[in-house]
Design an enzyme around this catalytic site. Structure first.
Site, PDB file in Angstrom:
ATOM      1  N   LYS A 196       0.244   0.491   7.141  1.00  0.00           N
ATOM      2  CA  LYS A 196       0.038  -0.838   6.564  1.00  0.00           C
ATOM      3  C   LYS A 196       0.223  -1.877   7.675  1.00  0.00           C
ATOM      4  O   LYS A 196       1.183  -1.823   8.437  1.00  0.00           O
ATOM      5  CB  LYS A 196       1.040  -1.102   5.444  1.00  0.00           C
ATOM      6  CG  LYS A 196       1.030  -0.025   4.387  1.00  0.00           C
ATOM      7  CD  LYS A 196       0.706  -0.592   3.043  1.00  0.00           C
ATOM      8  CE  LYS A 196       0.771   0.478   1.992  1.00  0.00           C
ATOM      9  NZ  LYS A 196      -0.383   0.536   1.146  1.00  0.00           N
ATOM     10  N   GLU A 230       7.323  -0.285  -9.063  1.00  0.00           N
ATOM     11  CA  GLU A 230       6.043   0.032  -9.707  1.00  0.00           C
ATOM     12  C   GLU A 230       6.156  -0.324 -11.184  1.00  0.00           C
ATOM     13  O   GLU A 230       7.243  -0.204 -11.761  1.00  0.00           O
ATOM     14  CB  GLU A 230       5.755   1.527  -9.609  1.00  0.00           C
ATOM     15  CG  GLU A 230       5.421   2.010  -8.219  1.00  0.00           C
ATOM     16  CD  GLU A 230       5.206   3.515  -8.228  1.00  0.00           C
ATOM     17  OE1 GLU A 230       4.060   3.938  -8.314  1.00  0.00           O
ATOM     18  OE2 GLU A 230       6.203   4.248  -8.185  1.00  0.00           O
ATOM     19  N   ASP A 249      11.290  10.660  -3.342  1.00  0.00           N
ATOM     20  CA  ASP A 249       9.875  10.290  -3.348  1.00  0.00           C
ATOM     21  C   ASP A 249       9.620   9.011  -2.552  1.00  0.00           C
ATOM     22  O   ASP A 249       8.589   8.891  -1.895  1.00  0.00           O
ATOM     23  CB  ASP A 249       9.420  10.102  -4.812  1.00  0.00           C
ATOM     24  CG  ASP A 249       7.909  10.002  -4.934  1.00  0.00           C
ATOM     25  OD1 ASP A 249       7.204  10.704  -4.175  1.00  0.00           O
ATOM     26  OD2 ASP A 249       7.422   9.226  -5.774  1.00  0.00           O
ATOM     27  N   HIS A 254       9.311   6.574   2.608  1.00  0.00           N
ATOM     28  CA  HIS A 254       8.720   5.282   2.966  1.00  0.00           C
ATOM     29  C   HIS A 254       9.746   4.200   3.310  1.00  0.00           C
ATOM     30  O   HIS A 254       9.619   3.506   4.311  1.00  0.00           O
ATOM     31  CB  HIS A 254       7.862   4.773   1.816  1.00  0.00           C
ATOM     32  CG  HIS A 254       6.837   5.760   1.359  1.00  0.00           C
ATOM     33  ND1 HIS A 254       6.010   6.416   2.244  1.00  0.00           N
ATOM     34  CD2 HIS A 254       6.502   6.200   0.132  1.00  0.00           C
ATOM     35  CE1 HIS A 254       5.213   7.219   1.561  1.00  0.00           C
ATOM     36  NE2 HIS A 254       5.480   7.113   0.290  1.00  0.00           N
ATOM     37  N   LYS A 355       4.740  -4.786  -9.702  1.00  0.00           N
ATOM     38  CA  LYS A 355       4.385  -3.828  -8.650  1.00  0.00           C
ATOM     39  C   LYS A 355       4.498  -4.575  -7.327  1.00  0.00           C
ATOM     40  O   LYS A 355       3.789  -5.569  -7.105  1.00  0.00           O
ATOM     41  CB  LYS A 355       2.943  -3.353  -8.850  1.00  0.00           C
ATOM     42  CG  LYS A 355       2.449  -2.418  -7.761  1.00  0.00           C
ATOM     43  CD  LYS A 355       1.041  -1.937  -8.058  1.00  0.00           C
ATOM     44  CE  LYS A 355       0.414  -1.231  -6.881  1.00  0.00           C
ATOM     45  NZ  LYS A 355       1.195  -0.111  -6.361  1.00  0.00           N
TER      46      LYS A 355
END
Ligand SMILES: NC(=O)c1ccc[n+]([C@@H]2O[C@H](COP(=O)([O-])OP(=O)(O)OC[C@H]3O[C@@H](n4cnc5c(N)ncnc54)[C@H](OP(=O)(O)O)[C@@H]3O)[C@@H](O)[C@H]2O)c1
Length: 503
Positions: A196, A230, A249, A254, A355
């Protein structure tokens, strides 16, 4: 920037979701802007039989849906370099045929024996495929091969998807298996968050400006928040998710990567080795959380149900009495001179109010507050705040204090905002494209090093192990869908006079 080398990208798991939805559309986008190597082939490997043409037709449908600005003419040209090979990658007998097919692609496509293997299969298959690649002698580059064939001029690299291990021990085991076959310089542990733009822009923001670096430390920064929220639930991924949870996760993978870019010292140069050396140090500096500290440093949760979706615990595929977290907020400390005393709050969850993925750097209030009695539209002078939004918008906002014009002295907090796409007139690209090109040119800057992954696991293990059971008790349905998680997550902040950035 150097053009990527000619190569064949060998995707194991070619029939899968990631290949169709992300990898091929990203490669198509790279082709559309002329960024792919001059000689390039994709060879997809999966078990179900299909011809090159059948696979191309399947992929055309998903590229049309998922790639930006799909152009049928560009696709037709790109599709010519896409090929398919049916076989079970876990079985050794497949590899003779694969080797022949690769040799043929080299002859036809001028790809010079360079191979970029991509493991886009279930993680249980990673180690066996690496072993099969080794047994088939498809790796001819690396220190161990120099004495055997010093003239070998081709390279072989491997990209491994997340999840990279299930815990510290399995990550170390996978690293050992990879290390037996590939040099560390040929191992690319991917994290698409690092593709990103805003994460990379962090390097520029911090190290190409004079105004941030001198105050980027515990003296001026009160705390940092790194959040990924989210609005959706686990959907039909319950079987996978129930064995995983938010910490594995999202946080271990991340969010700790983003954390490393915020925490790291300036690298000596902007090369992969120097950047990764600093990121490793950043992750290794996370203070180990003791069993006594878990309760005051972690809040875990599971979403309740509403008219739209049932509660997490009621989903089919979720184990009865499951204590897997769909929400986690962790408080981490960094034991080094720059950050001692500045906590980092890392939060991720499903079915939350918005989100959003963002970094919030909350500066301290001014040391000497001259304006104690001065009217302020927000109540009182606030500390400056830098918000770096990563998704769904890539933008940066800086809050500072200002006089309200035309009034007797009154203060208000105002914000400056830079929207990356509006400012530069370019839409952000699908993160996978630039990352794949980096691997083709041998640039590991945005890929994770072995030590980074293992240190990341070490940092979160206390929140996953038996010591976390107390934090997991009674988490069933402890937060409402559309909220910002359990009330205790607010207390994690408010007990120190802080608050989450939920605007
Ligand atoms: N999907 C995503 O958005 C996403 C995001 C991040 C990470 N990942 C990771 O990427 C990997 C792939 O995910 P995915 O969602 O694409 O999974 P998937 O949809 O299940 O695809 C995996 C594919 O692997 C193939 N396969 C299974 N066993 C094989 C074998 N022995 N030899 C060759 N091919 C085999 C299967 O095709 P055949 O039945 O034809 O063999 C299957 O379609 C996973 O590790 C996942 O964690 C995925």
């Amino acid at each position: 920037m150097r053009k990527p080398d000619p190569c064949v990208l060998v995707i194991f798991g070619a029939s899968g979701d990631l290949t169709a939805r992300k990898l091929i559309p990203a490669l198509y986008e790279m082709r559309a802007v002329g960024a792919l190597p001059s000689s390039f082939r994709v060879l997809g490997v999966s078990r179900r039989p299909k011809t090159d043409d059948a696979w191309r037709d399947e992929l055309a449908v998903s590229a049309r849906e998922h790639a930006k600005r799909f152009d049928a003419g560009v696709w037709r040209e790109f599709a010519k370099c896409i090929h398919y090979f049916a076989g079970d990658a876990a079985r050794p007998e497949m590899y003779d045929g694969l080797r022949e097919r690769l040799a043929q692609l080299d002859t036809d496509g001028g790809t010079r024996g360079n191979r970029l293997f991509y493991l886009s299969v279930a993680p249980e298959l990673y180690e066996s495929i690496v072993q099969r690649i080794d047994e088939a002698e498809l790796v001819t580059e690396g220190k161990r091969w120099c004495s055997i064939d010093p003239s070998a001029r081709s390279w072989q690299r491997i990209i491994i998807e997340k999840p990279f291990g299930h815990d510290e021990a399995s990550a170390a085991s996978l690293n050992r298996s990879l290390g037996r076959v590939f040099e560390e310089e040929a191992i690319y542990r991917i994290d698409h968050y690092l593709g990103k733009e805003v994460v990379q822009a962090m390097l520029v923001l911090r190290f190409a400006n004079t105004m941030f670096e001198p105050i980027w430390n515990h003296r001026y920064i009160d705390h940092v928040q790194i959040s990924a929220s989210e609005t959706v639930g686990v959907g039909n991924r319950t079987a996978f998710y129930d064995g995983t949870g938010a910490i594995r996760d999202m946080i271990q993978s991340h969010l700790l990567q983003i954390f490393a870019f915020v925490v790291m010292e300036p690298p000596a140069t902007i090369t992969a080795d120097d950047i990764r050396a600093e990121k490793i140090k950043a992750v290794r500096a996370i203070r180990p959380t003791t069993a006594e500290d878990i309760a005051s440093h972690a809040v875990l949760g599971q979403y309740a149900g509403d008219a739209q979706e049932g509660a997490y615990v009621d989903h089919e595929g979720v184990a009865k009495g499951s204590t897997t977290e769909t929400f986690a907020a962790l408080k981490l400390h960094v034991d080094n001179w720059r950050w001692a005393g500045t906590p980092f709050f890392v939060r991720s969850g499903k079915r939350l109010a918005k989100k959003r993925t963002e970094i919030v750097v909350q500066f301290k209030r001014p040391a000497a507050n001259l304006f104690r009695g001065t009217p302020h539209t927000g109540g009182a002078v606030m500390g400056n705040r830098l918000v770096i939004e990563i998704a769904p918008f890539e933008r940066t906002r800086l809050r500072f204090e200002s006089k309200v014009p035309g009034t007797p002295l009154t203060i208000a907090s105002v914000e400056m905002q830079v929207d990356f796409d509006k400012e530069f007139g370019v839409e952000p690209l699908e993160a996978y494209g630039p990352l794949l090109l980096d691997a083709m040119r041998g640039d590991q800057s945005l890929y994770k090093h072995r030590l980074e992954v293992e240190s990341g696991w070490a940092a979160v293990m206390p929140f996953l192990g038996p010591g976390s059971m107390a934090a997991r008790q009674g988490i069933a349905s402890n937060y409402a869908p559309g909220s910002w998680g359990p009330a205790a997550a607010d207390e994690l902040m408010s007990s120190d006079g802080r608050a989450w950035h939920n605007d």
